[in-house]
Design an enzyme around this catalytic site. Structure first.
Site, PDB file in Angstrom:
ATOM      1  N   ASP A 173       0.849  -1.193   0.000  1.00 38.73           N
ATOM      2  CA  ASP A 173       0.000   0.000   0.000  1.00 38.73           C
ATOM      3  C   ASP A 173       0.880   1.238   0.000  1.00 38.73           C
ATOM      4  O   ASP A 173       1.736   1.394   0.868  1.00 38.73           O
ATOM      5  CB  ASP A 173      -0.889  -0.033   1.261  1.00 38.73           C
ATOM      6  CG  ASP A 173      -1.705   1.237   1.408  1.00 38.73           C
ATOM      7  OD1 ASP A 173      -1.980   1.890   0.375  1.00 38.73           O
ATOM      8  OD2 ASP A 173      -2.074   1.573   2.553  1.00 38.73           O
ATOM      9  N   ASP A 228      -4.091   3.895   2.955  1.00 32.40           N
ATOM     10  CA  ASP A 228      -5.520   3.591   3.183  1.00 32.40           C
ATOM     11  C   ASP A 228      -5.724   2.132   3.584  1.00 32.40           C
ATOM     12  O   ASP A 228      -6.862   1.679   3.739  1.00 32.40           O
ATOM     13  CB  ASP A 228      -6.378   3.961   1.966  1.00 32.40           C
ATOM     14  CG  ASP A 228      -6.063   3.103   0.744  1.00 32.40           C
ATOM     15  OD1 ASP A 228      -5.140   2.251   0.818  1.00 32.40           O
ATOM     16  OD2 ASP A 228      -6.725   3.279  -0.292  1.00 32.40           O
ATOM     17  N   ASP A 257      -1.994  -1.123  -3.660  1.00 32.90           N
ATOM     18  CA  ASP A 257      -2.365  -0.348  -4.850  1.00 32.90           C
ATOM     19  C   ASP A 257      -1.280  -0.433  -5.922  1.00 32.90           C
ATOM     20  O   ASP A 257      -0.216  -1.034  -5.704  1.00 32.90           O
ATOM     21  CB  ASP A 257      -2.682   1.106  -4.464  1.00 32.90           C
ATOM     22  CG  ASP A 257      -1.599   1.716  -3.591  1.00 32.90           C
ATOM     23  OD1 ASP A 257      -0.426   1.367  -3.797  1.00 32.90           O
ATOM     24  OD2 ASP A 257      -1.922   2.516  -2.691  1.00 32.90           O
ATOM     25  N   ASP A 267      -5.710  -9.752 -15.478  1.00 31.17           N
ATOM     26  CA  ASP A 267      -6.781 -10.719 -15.235  1.00 31.17           C
ATOM     27  C   ASP A 267      -8.030 -10.148 -15.890  1.00 31.17           C
ATOM     28  O   ASP A 267      -8.361  -8.985 -15.666  1.00 31.17           O
ATOM     29  CB  ASP A 267      -6.978 -10.799 -13.705  1.00 31.17           C
ATOM     30  CG  ASP A 267      -7.449 -12.150 -13.237  1.00 31.17           C
ATOM     31  OD1 ASP A 267      -8.271 -12.745 -13.937  1.00 31.17           O
ATOM     32  OD2 ASP A 267      -7.013 -12.581 -12.150  1.00 31.17           O
ATOM     33  N   ASP A 322     -10.336 -15.410 -16.458  1.00 34.93           N
ATOM     34  CA  ASP A 322     -11.034 -15.975 -15.303  1.00 34.93           C
ATOM     35  C   ASP A 322     -12.108 -16.971 -15.760  1.00 34.93           C
ATOM     36  O   ASP A 322     -12.872 -16.675 -16.694  1.00 34.93           O
ATOM     37  CB  ASP A 322     -11.686 -14.796 -14.556  1.00 34.93           C
ATOM     38  CG  ASP A 322     -12.232 -15.171 -13.203  1.00 34.93           C
ATOM     39  OD1 ASP A 322     -11.435 -15.455 -12.306  1.00 34.93           O
ATOM     40  OD2 ASP A 322     -13.466 -15.161 -13.043  1.00 34.93           O
TER      41      ASP A 322
HETATM   42  C1  GLC Z   1     -12.131 -17.305 -10.275  1.00 30.80           C
HETATM   43  C2  GLC Z   1     -11.286 -16.379  -9.437  1.00 30.80           C
HETATM   44  C3  GLC Z   1     -11.943 -16.252  -8.093  1.00 30.80           C
HETATM   45  C4  GLC Z   1     -13.304 -15.641  -8.290  1.00 30.80           C
HETATM   46  C5  GLC Z   1     -14.134 -16.454  -9.275  1.00 30.80           C
HETATM   47  C6  GLC Z   1     -15.318 -15.658  -9.776  1.00 30.80           C
HETATM   48  O1  GLC Z   1     -12.161 -18.594  -9.769  1.00 30.80           O
HETATM   49  O2  GLC Z   1      -9.975 -16.873  -9.372  1.00 30.80           O
HETATM   50  O3  GLC Z   1     -11.186 -15.484  -7.192  1.00 30.80           O
HETATM   51  O4  GLC Z   1     -13.973 -15.568  -7.075  1.00 30.80           O
HETATM   52  O5  GLC Z   1     -13.403 -16.779 -10.434  1.00 30.80           O
HETATM   53  O6  GLC Z   1     -14.882 -14.636 -10.630  1.00 30.80           O
END
Ligand code: GLC
Length: 566
Positions: free
Chosen positions: A32, A36, A40, A109, A216
């Site tokens: 951080d 806060d 970040d 991601d 994801d």
């Molecule tokens: C994936 C992510 C996880 C998240 C889930 C829903 O498994 O790694 O952290 O909660 O998808 O997006």
């Protein structure tokens, strides 16, 4: 690099993402910069020299986009905006510039299966059945109503974060699908407008400096046609049942991924690695073979169910035999959704250094792109909070309440969620010996620091050449220098037992290398079939080689032939 259609030449053709070691950052808990209590982007930029000295090649950042953070950013409300808690575009550009200066890359991601329920697309979609964006999400009618007038959902699917996957929306009188939580409605990938806008998101971030994406739950974007009930195990009377993969690998998943590849990745150097559930060796190949042009890599999460060395070996080797020469693998021992790898696979109490460095040796000597998770290089272990108030993870908190509702005491409910809580991996990194916040923040951390982590702080380990940090650094440097550890083929040297021994074949002038791992706390005899090192090992986690046998958690990497010289 565009994969060649000749899979054999592609197998040996170098690519940055085959050689790179990735390091996953969970930004909220990394560093951080503004007090806060929330990690970040400038916090990450401030640690680039640390990461460079560790020897990783690329970062994967968990989501940093605008989000109400019901699931810490895996619920995005604007794909093209940064969350102000994490920083500004100037901060992002400074991070990108800092990475380039050091020759490091960045993958982001992207959560394309669902958005936040606060995303303007969903707000519009739920506003009326006639709205042009209605079809961007998955809406269905109730199949009937109970005597009390409650709507009955179309099936018995249980969401990943508890409750039904179907949330009733009173305004328009339909259910929407959410595989995770009601705050994460699933997008309708059948709608070409949805696909087009998501591909634009990826291209926009690539133009802004991303070298690729971790996608994801990407094999969940196509749902089982007709939403069939999940099969009921005999004797089970639960109202809701886990999906048993009815949400994974459904047709036309491969068509969607091929289209995405053509639209975003073809002809570029971008890397696409998918988070993929319900995978075995065969479908890993279906998603990643060079000629199929879908993903470059897919996570195969056998580490969740294979905690011992022999199981790890068996799972990896099966996968390797199916995919060798036809696709490129990934390997990881943990992430932000799992327990800490040292607690799960190692022996942190009596053999902390040896078992952590053995795990590092395994991760970094396989023919696969390795993904380290933040804190693994410090040998961090699982945490255990005494109160549910200290847990933050939506899954942990919801499971706790389900356990309470099922009649468990508060104590039993807490005990039932502690071991597998995703918060095990999500507490702040300890950066120094500051008795207050361990250098993570000057404020109040968003989740408590684990006291057990304090002695493992980064500054201390960097200064101590016998630390877990330096074992990782030595192995990362070795993997960079000895390319047979990346591209050489893999052969077992002995029947796998507690001792795992394998050979990485020579590759383009780089000599063959042997790896021997004693994956347990007992001493073992040296396996008869395995050659002994003829010269000083390339890596060893005990100081002097002892030919009489292997010590607990001993790990050795050495050239097969005495004449070999790196
Ligand atoms: C994936 C992510 C996880 C998240 C889930 C829903 O498994 O790694 O952290 O909660 O998808 O997006």
């Amino acid at each position: 690099m565009k994969p060649s259609s000749d899979s054999r030449s592609a197998a040996v053709s170098p690519a940055w993402w085959k050689e790179a070691a990735f390091y996953q950052i969970y930004p909220r808990s990394f560093a951080d910069s503004d007090g806060d209590g929330i990690g970040d982007i400038p916090g990450i930029t401030g640690k680039l020299d640390y990461l460079k000295s560790l020897g990783i090649d690329a970062l994967w950042l968990s989501p940093i986009y605008a989000s109400p953070k019901a699931d810490n950013g895996y619920d995005i409300s604007d794909y093209l905006a940064l969350d102000p808690e994490y920083g500004t575009f100037a901060d992002f550009d400074a991070l990108s510039a800092g990475l380039r200066q050091r020759g490091l890359r960045l993958i982001l991601d992207q959560v394309l299966n669902h958005t936040s329920d606060q995303h303007p697309w969903f707000i519009e979609s739920r506003s009326s059945r006639a709205h042009p964006k209605r079809d961007w999400y998955l809406w269905v009618d109730a199949i009937g109503f109970t005597a009390d007038g409650l709507p009955i959902p179309p099936n018995n699917w249980k969401a990943a974060f508890e409750g039904s996957t179907w949330t009733w929306d009173a305004l328009t009188g339909q259910f929407y699908l959410n595989l995770f939580s009601p705050q994460q409605p699933d997008l309708n990938w059948k709608n070409p407008e949805v696909r087009t806008v998501l591909y634009d998101v990826l291209r926009t971030w690539a133009a802004r400096g991303a070298d690729g994406f971790r996608l994801d739950v990407i094999n969940m974007i196509a749902k089982a046609e007709g939403y069939p009930d999940a099969p009921r195990p005999e004797g089970n009377t639960d109202a809701l049942l886990p999906l048993n993969c009815l949400s994974c690998n459904q047709p036309p998943i491969h068509d969607y991924l091929r289209e995405m590849y053509r639209e975003v990745f073809a002809g570029t150097d971008l890397y696409a690695v998918g988070e993929t559930w319900c995978m075995g060796p065969e479908n890993t190949l279906d998603f990643t073979s060079y000629e199929s042009e879908q993903l470059h890599g897919a996570f195969y999460f056998y580490f969740h169910w294979a905690p011992t060395g022999p199981e790890q070996w068996e799972n990896f080797y099966k996968l390797y035999q199916v995919c060798q020469g036809r696709s490129w693998l990934t390997v990881t021992l943990g992430n932000h959704d799992s327990r800490r790898s040292l607690s799960k696979f190692g022996e942190p109490v009596h053999h902390r250094y040896a078992s952590a460095s053995l795990l590092a040796t395994w991760l970094l000597t396989l023919p696969a792109t390795p993904f380290l998770f933040q804190g693994e290089e410090l040998g961090l272990t699982d945490i255990s909070f005494d109160s549910i108030e200290d847990y933050r993870d939506i899954q942990t908190v919801n499971r706790y309440h389900t356990a309470l509702a099922a009649g468990n005491t508060a104590e039993a409910a807490l005990a039932s969620v502690q071991e597998d809580s995703r918060d095990n991996a999500r507490t702040p990194l300890p950066w120094n010996d500051d008795a207050g916040r361990a250098g993570f923040t000057t404020g109040q951390p968003w989740i408590p620091l684990a006291d057990a982590h304090r002695p493992q702080h980064a500054a201390g380990q960097v200064a101590d050449s016998s630390s877990v940090f330096h074992a990782y650094a030595a192995l990362l440097a070795l993997r960079k220098r000895v390319k047979s550890l990346v591209y050489g083929d893999l052969t077992p040297l002995a029947e796998p037992s507690q001792v795992i021994a394998y050979r990485r074949g020579a590759w383009q002038g780089h000599p063959a290398v042997c790896v021997v791992l004693n994956w347990c706390s007992e001493s073992q005899a040296w396996p008869a079939a395995v050659p002994m090192p003829q010269a000083a090992p390339l890596f060893a986690n005990y100081t002097a080689f002892d030919s009489s046998g292997l010590r607990p958690w001993e790990a050795l990497v050495f050239y097969e032939s005495s004449g070999a010289d790196g």
